[in-house]
Write a protein that holds these residues in place. Structure first.
Motif, PDB file in Angstrom:
ATOM      1  N   LYS A  14      51.351  79.255  83.599  1.00  0.00           N
ATOM      2  CA  LYS A  14      51.033  77.681  83.736  1.00  0.00           C
ATOM      3  C   LYS A  14      50.589  77.288  83.119  1.00  0.00           C
ATOM      4  N   ALA A  15      48.813  77.886  82.892  1.00  0.00           N
ATOM      5  CA  ALA A  15      48.373  77.319  82.635  1.00  0.00           C
ATOM      6  C   ALA A  15      48.553  76.375  80.953  1.00  0.00           C
ATOM      7  N   LEU A  16      50.014  76.905  79.807  1.00  0.00           N
ATOM      8  CA  LEU A  16      49.991  76.925  78.907  1.00  0.00           C
ATOM      9  C   LEU A  16      51.053  74.992  79.280  1.00  0.00           C
ATOM     10  N   ARG A  17      51.748  75.800  80.576  1.00  0.00           N
ATOM     11  CA  ARG A  17      52.812  74.334  80.494  1.00  0.00           C
ATOM     12  C   ARG A  17      51.434  73.192  81.012  1.00  0.00           C
ATOM     13  N   ALA A  18      50.633  73.595  81.850  1.00  0.00           N
ATOM     14  CA  ALA A  18      49.763  72.565  82.283  1.00  0.00           C
ATOM     15  C   ALA A  18      48.988  72.046  80.918  1.00  0.00           C
ATOM     16  N   GLN A  19      49.441  72.396  79.937  1.00  0.00           N
ATOM     17  CA  GLN A  19      48.678  71.448  79.264  1.00  0.00           C
ATOM     18  C   GLN A  19      49.297  70.984  77.703  1.00  0.00           C
ATOM     19  N   VAL A  20      50.282  71.647  77.314  1.00  0.00           N
ATOM     20  CA  VAL A  20      51.594  71.041  76.628  1.00  0.00           C
ATOM     21  C   VAL A  20      52.284  70.664  77.389  1.00  0.00           C
ATOM     22  N   ASN A  21      51.854  69.326  78.910  1.00  0.00           N
ATOM     23  CA  ASN A  21      52.988  68.967  79.576  1.00  0.00           C
ATOM     24  C   ASN A  21      53.771  67.606  78.996  1.00  0.00           C
ATOM     25  N   PRO A  22      55.421  67.705  79.505  1.00  0.00           N
ATOM     26  CA  PRO A  22      55.516  66.560  78.499  1.00  0.00           C
ATOM     27  C   PRO A  22      55.492  65.143  79.046  1.00  0.00           C
ATOM     28  N   HIS A  23      54.754  64.417  79.654  1.00  0.00           N
ATOM     29  CA  HIS A  23      53.924  63.098  79.681  1.00  0.00           C
ATOM     30  C   HIS A  23      53.238  63.198  78.545  1.00  0.00           C
ATOM     31  N   PHE A  24      52.269  64.286  77.861  1.00  0.00           N
ATOM     32  CA  PHE A  24      51.149  64.536  77.722  1.00  0.00           C
ATOM     33  C   PHE A  24      51.948  64.247  75.345  1.00  0.00           C
ATOM     34  N   ILE A  25      53.254  65.122  75.519  1.00  0.00           N
ATOM     35  CA  ILE A  25      53.824  64.975  74.490  1.00  0.00           C
ATOM     36  C   ILE A  25      54.151  64.104  74.119  1.00  0.00           C
ATOM     37  N   PHE A  26      55.078  63.226  75.233  1.00  0.00           N
ATOM     38  CA  PHE A  26      55.243  62.394  75.295  1.00  0.00           C
ATOM     39  C   PHE A  26      54.891  61.049  74.743  1.00  0.00           C
ATOM     40  N   ASN A  27      53.703  61.170  74.781  1.00  0.00           N
ATOM     41  CA  ASN A  27      52.773  60.048  75.010  1.00  0.00           C
ATOM     42  C   ASN A  27      52.053  60.224  73.411  1.00  0.00           C
ATOM     43  N   SER A  28      51.921  61.428  73.198  1.00  0.00           N
ATOM     44  CA  SER A  28      51.502  61.631  71.789  1.00  0.00           C
ATOM     45  C   SER A  28      52.569  61.027  70.912  1.00  0.00           C
ATOM     46  N   LEU A  29      54.615  60.845  70.691  1.00  0.00           N
ATOM     47  CA  LEU A  29      55.110  60.641  70.233  1.00  0.00           C
ATOM     48  C   LEU A  29      55.242  59.649  69.714  1.00  0.00           C
ATOM     49  N   GLN A  30      54.997  58.672  71.730  1.00  0.00           N
ATOM     50  CA  GLN A  30      55.140  57.148  71.486  1.00  0.00           C
ATOM     51  C   GLN A  30      54.325  56.322  70.264  1.00  0.00           C
ATOM     52  N   SER A  31      52.741  57.107  70.430  1.00  0.00           N
ATOM     53  CA  SER A  31      51.938  56.427  69.377  1.00  0.00           C
ATOM     54  C   SER A  31      51.741  56.648  68.483  1.00  0.00           C
ATOM     55  N   ILE A  32      52.700  57.507  67.906  1.00  0.00           N
ATOM     56  CA  ILE A  32      53.255  57.772  66.220  1.00  0.00           C
ATOM     57  C   ILE A  32      54.422  56.894  66.259  1.00  0.00           C
ATOM     58  N   HIS A  33      55.048  56.606  67.244  1.00  0.00           N
ATOM     59  CA  HIS A  33      56.039  55.894  66.904  1.00  0.00           C
ATOM     60  C   HIS A  33      55.301  54.276  67.125  1.00  0.00           C
ATOM     61  N   LEU A  34      54.661  53.847  67.439  1.00  0.00           N
ATOM     62  CA  LEU A  34      53.891  52.580  67.137  1.00  0.00           C
ATOM     63  C   LEU A  34      53.525  52.538  65.937  1.00  0.00           C
ATOM     64  N   PHE A  35      52.798  53.919  65.667  1.00  0.00           N
ATOM     65  CA  PHE A  35      52.565  53.662  64.413  1.00  0.00           C
ATOM     66  C   PHE A  35      52.628  53.339  63.483  1.00  0.00           C
ATOM     67  N   ILE A  36      54.799  54.136  63.241  1.00  0.00           N
ATOM     68  CA  ILE A  36      55.559  53.674  62.311  1.00  0.00           C
ATOM     69  C   ILE A  36      56.046  52.534  62.492  1.00  0.00           C
ATOM     70  N   GLN A  37      55.900  51.602  63.771  1.00  0.00           N
ATOM     71  CA  GLN A  37      56.637  50.285  64.304  1.00  0.00           C
ATOM     72  C   GLN A  37      55.429  49.140  63.063  1.00  0.00           C
ATOM     73  N   LYS A  38      53.822  49.507  63.595  1.00  0.00           N
ATOM     74  CA  LYS A  38      52.938  48.511  62.993  1.00  0.00           C
ATOM     75  C   LYS A  38      53.169  48.787  61.333  1.00  0.00           C
ATOM     76  N   HIS A  39      54.344  49.991  61.042  1.00  0.00           N
ATOM     77  CA  HIS A  39      53.799  50.338  59.393  1.00  0.00           C
ATOM     78  C   HIS A  39      52.960  50.770  59.402  1.00  0.00           C
ATOM     79  N   ASP A  40      51.669  51.288  60.258  1.00  0.00           N
ATOM     80  CA  ASP A  40      50.675  52.274  59.779  1.00  0.00           C
ATOM     81  C   ASP A  40      50.688  53.608  59.577  1.00  0.00           C
ATOM     82  N   HIS A  41      51.441  53.497  57.899  1.00  0.00           N
ATOM     83  CA  HIS A  41      52.103  54.980  57.874  1.00  0.00           C
ATOM     84  C   HIS A  41      50.924  55.953  57.981  1.00  0.00           C
ATOM     85  N   GLU A  42      49.237  55.892  57.350  1.00  0.00           N
ATOM     86  CA  GLU A  42      48.544  56.141  57.464  1.00  0.00           C
ATOM     87  C   GLU A  42      47.866  57.328  58.661  1.00  0.00           C
ATOM     88  N   HIS A  43      47.739  56.054  59.924  1.00  0.00           N
ATOM     89  CA  HIS A  43      47.576  56.542  60.905  1.00  0.00           C
ATOM     90  C   HIS A  43      49.045  56.766  61.357  1.00  0.00           C
TER      91      HIS A  43
END
Length: 274
Positions: A64-93
């Motif tokens: 349960k602790a593992l599921r609480a930390q690696v939750n789908p919402h956190f993963i989704f937001n992290s991948l979304q942040s990476i996608h936004l950096f790519i969209q802005k051509h900010d490949h370094e970040h």
């Protein structure tokens, strides 16, 4: 030649009582021994059953602790942040964020395989988590680790994923509402045979007109779930180590009584490397 009966040789009733007593003593001793053996067997079975139940409950809480930390919402937001950096051509970040994200996932999965991990590993996972969340909080925040003298993070062990729910609460239920940059302080010390952990933030209370859509999905539900899981894990730790682990949560107020943050105090058994 006739064979005499031994019982006929007893001259008095006292001799008869003595003989009966001598015959009954071995029977009673054997009976008591059998009762003792049966009791020990049942007692050992009950102990093994309780240990098996404890291991099962511990494994369930760790999952349960593992599921609480690696939750789908956190993963989704992290991948979304990476996608936004790519969209802005900010490949370094984008590259840096991706490396931190993959590093955190690897640490969480590796640490979850162990009952206890070095405090240094727990801090490494916490730091990666906070570095990822720093980019998502509106005004950002700083974090500070304070480890008292005499405490070796490499030699002290803690249950994995123990502190992340409290750090998450500080970020999304306090720092997220600040109008300026916030901060989190984590202090680690030891007293006698206990490890003491104090977490403080200078977050702000949620405004009455806060937009529910501006907060993480199911944030209140996750807040209570994360704290509840940690409490249950510490209850299991108390049972397995005959300890008195505690969690205390309290609001921090300034001189005028205005909410000025949250304080979390955790005390768990001090587990040191042999």
């Amino acid at each position: 030649m006739s064979v005499s009966n031994p019982l006929l040789l007893l001259s008095t009733p006292a001799d008869t009582v003595t003989l009966v007593f001598l015959l009954l003593v071995p029977v009673v001793v054997i009976f008591l021994f059998m009762v003792f053996v049966i009791y020990r067997i049942r007692r050992e079975q009950q102990v093994r059953q309780r240990e098996a139940e404890l291991r099962e409950q511990t494994a369930e809480m760790e999952m349960k602790a593992l599921r609480a930390q690696v939750n789908p919402h956190f993963i989704f937001n992290s991948l979304q942040s990476i996608h936004l950096f790519i969209q802005k051509h900010d490949h370094e970040h984008a590259g840096k964020y991706l490396l931190k994200f993959s590093g955190l996932i690897r640490l969480v999965l590796e640490n979850s395989e162990h009952k206890e991990i070095p405090l240094a590993e727990e801090l490494k996972a916490l730091e990666l988590y906070m570095q990822l969340e720093q980019l998502r909080v509106r005004n950002g925040f700083d974090y500070h680790f304070d480890i008292t003298d005499g405490l070796d993070p490499e030699a002290v062990y803690v249950p994995p994923l123990l502190l992340q729910p409290f750090v998450e609460n500080s970020i999304w239920h306090g720092l997220h509402h600040r109008a300026s940059k916030g901060a989190i302080w984590l202090r680690f010390g030891k007293r006698a045979d206990m490890l003491e952990i104090e977490l403080k933030d200078n977050g702000a209370a949620a405004p009455d007109n806060v937009d529910p859509g501006a907060q993480p999905m199911n944030s209140e539900k996750r807040k209570s779930m994360g704290t509840s899981i940690t409490r249950q894990r510490l209850e299991l730790l108390n049972r397995s180590r005959a300890a008195q682990s505690v969690i205390q949560l309290e609001d921090i107020r300034d001189a005028e009584g205005t909410y000025a943050g949250k304080r979390v105090f955790v005390r768990i058994p001090l587990i040191e490397e042999d």
